[in-house]
Design a protein around this motif. Structure first.
Motif, mmCIF file in Angstrom:
data_model
loop_
_atom_site.group_PDB
_atom_site.id
_atom_site.type_symbol
_atom_site.label_atom_id
_atom_site.label_comp_id
_atom_site.label_asym_id
_atom_site.label_seq_id
_atom_site.Cartn_x
_atom_site.Cartn_y
_atom_site.Cartn_z
ATOM 1 N N ALA A 1 0.466 -2.525 8.606
ATOM 2 C CA ALA A 1 -0.322 -2.129 7.437
ATOM 3 C C ALA A 1 -0.381 -3.255 6.421
ATOM 4 O O ALA A 1 0.628 -3.899 6.129
ATOM 5 C CB ALA A 1 0.312 -0.898 6.792
ATOM 6 N N TYR A 2 -1.563 -3.461 5.881
ATOM 7 C CA TYR A 2 -1.775 -4.364 4.761
ATOM 8 C C TYR A 2 -1.803 -3.474 3.520
ATOM 9 O O TYR A 2 -2.640 -2.584 3.400
ATOM 10 C CB TYR A 2 -3.100 -5.106 4.951
ATOM 11 N N ASP B 1 -1.356 0.258 -11.204
ATOM 12 C CA ASP B 1 -1.357 1.713 -11.105
ATOM 13 C C ASP B 1 -1.653 2.216 -9.699
ATOM 14 O O ASP B 1 -1.904 3.395 -9.498
ATOM 15 C CB ASP B 1 -2.343 2.329 -12.114
ATOM 16 N N ARG B 2 -1.586 1.295 -8.726
ATOM 17 C CA ARG B 2 -1.836 1.704 -7.343
ATOM 18 C C ARG B 2 -1.023 0.839 -6.395
ATOM 19 O O ARG B 2 -1.051 -0.385 -6.475
ATOM 20 C CB ARG B 2 -3.333 1.565 -7.045
ATOM 21 N N PHE B 3 -0.267 1.462 -5.518
ATOM 22 C CA PHE B 3 0.434 0.798 -4.415
ATOM 23 C C PHE B 3 0.101 1.594 -3.180
ATOM 24 O O PHE B 3 0.518 2.745 -3.048
ATOM 25 C CB PHE B 3 1.949 0.771 -4.655
ATOM 26 N N ASP B 4 -0.705 1.008 -2.281
ATOM 27 C CA ASP B 4 -1.222 1.800 -1.170
ATOM 28 C C ASP B 4 -1.751 0.899 -0.072
ATOM 29 O O ASP B 4 -1.909 -0.307 -0.238
ATOM 30 C CB ASP B 4 -2.337 2.716 -1.677
ATOM 31 N N TRP B 5 -2.084 1.555 1.045
ATOM 32 C CA TRP B 5 -2.770 0.906 2.163
ATOM 33 C C TRP B 5 -4.078 0.298 1.676
ATOM 34 O O TRP B 5 -4.778 0.915 0.870
ATOM 35 C CB TRP B 5 -3.203 1.951 3.182
ATOM 36 N N ARG B 6 -4.428 -0.825 2.218
ATOM 37 C CA ARG B 6 -5.784 -1.358 2.082
ATOM 38 C C ARG B 6 -6.428 -1.398 3.469
ATOM 39 O O ARG B 6 -7.588 -1.068 3.603
ATOM 40 C CB ARG B 6 -5.787 -2.757 1.465
ATOM 41 N N CYS B 7 -5.660 -1.844 4.467
ATOM 42 C CA CYS B 7 -6.183 -1.988 5.834
ATOM 43 C C CYS B 7 -5.036 -2.097 6.828
ATOM 44 O O CYS B 7 -3.879 -2.180 6.438
ATOM 45 C CB CYS B 7 -7.030 -3.258 5.951
ATOM 46 N N SER B 8 -5.401 -2.160 8.088
ATOM 47 C CA SER B 8 -4.431 -2.484 9.122
ATOM 48 C C SER B 8 -4.621 -3.948 9.502
ATOM 49 O O SER B 8 -5.498 -4.628 8.985
ATOM 50 C CB SER B 8 -4.612 -1.576 10.351
ATOM 51 N N LEU C 1 -3.190 -11.092 10.602
ATOM 52 C CA LEU C 1 -4.644 -11.086 10.678
ATOM 53 C C LEU C 1 -5.189 -9.752 10.190
ATOM 54 O O LEU C 1 -4.745 -8.692 10.617
ATOM 55 C CB LEU C 1 -5.069 -11.322 12.124
ATOM 56 N N THR C 2 -6.163 -9.795 9.276
ATOM 57 C CA THR C 2 -6.823 -8.587 8.791
ATOM 58 C C THR C 2 -8.286 -8.936 8.530
ATOM 59 O O THR C 2 -8.782 -9.944 9.012
ATOM 60 C CB THR C 2 -6.089 -8.008 7.551
ATOM 61 N N ALA C 3 -8.987 -8.123 7.767
ATOM 62 C CA ALA C 3 -10.403 -8.351 7.486
ATOM 63 C C ALA C 3 -10.599 -8.807 6.045
ATOM 64 O O ALA C 3 -9.862 -8.391 5.148
ATOM 65 C CB ALA C 3 -11.191 -7.061 7.727
ATOM 66 N N ALA C 4 -11.606 -9.641 5.831
ATOM 67 C CA ALA C 4 -11.894 -10.129 4.474
ATOM 68 C C ALA C 4 -12.326 -9.001 3.553
ATOM 69 O O ALA C 4 -12.064 -9.058 2.353
ATOM 70 C CB ALA C 4 -12.962 -11.222 4.522
#
Length: 182
Positions: free
Chosen positions: A40-41, A54-61, A71-74
């Protein structure tokens, strides 16, 4: 060096796309120990502009492609507000950890995750050509840990995904990809 890594990573994304859909996994897998490099990114950021995250969370895999490159996406890294902190987790169920500690402030969550080795902080770099056309070949980014004291390899056991060799994808051909079982 970063550009070479991003170009190589772009090839990896295409190669992964040619594999069965099960090659990439998310936090809701029932477990997926064979995919130790997939993770997880996450990010810690300020959505209101007041200077307080105010946010700590998933952005992408994404996928580890060596000991210190994720490696992830731009489109995952693009447009992050100034001060955004970037993290990667290879925990099997990072979502349950987020849910379990949702009562904490986002900064306290990030600190707890770092202290427990559930995330590692890194530096995002994306292809400068993003965004591009609708079929965006520049939608590629990496999280780099080379300049950090702790890398994912220091925290988790994983086997990095294998990048394609030069010209390997040219030999596959578009019709082969179209016939692949998704």
């Amino acid at each position: 060096m970063k550009r070479s890594t991003i170009v190589a990573a772009a090839g990896a994304v295409t190669l992964l796309a040619a594999s069965p859909a099960a090659a990439i996994n998310t936090y809701n897998a029932q477990p997926a120990p064979e995919r130790t490099e997939v993770g997880a990114y996450l990010a810690l950021w300020d959505t209101t502009g007041d200077g307080v995250p105010d946010r700590f969370d998933w952005r992408c895999s994404g996928t580890m492609v060596d000991d210190d490159t994720f490696l992830t996406a731009a489109h995952c890294t693009d447009g992050s507000p100034a001060g955004t902190r970037t993290f990667v987790s290879l925990e099997e169920d990072v979502q349950s950890l987020l849910d379990e500690h949702a009562d904490l402030t986002p900064s306290a969550q990030a600190d707890l995750f770092l202290a427990n080795g559930w995330v590692v902080e890194g530096d995002p770099h994306q292809d400068a050509r993003y965004p591009g056309p609708a079929s965006d070949t520049a939608d590629i980014a990496v999280v780099d840990f080379a300049g950090r004291d702790v890398t994912p390899a220091d925290v988790w056991d994983f086997t990095p995904a294998t990048l394609p060799t030069a010209g390997q994808l040219d030999r596959v051909g578009g019709t082969t990809l179209a016939r692949a079982p998704w």
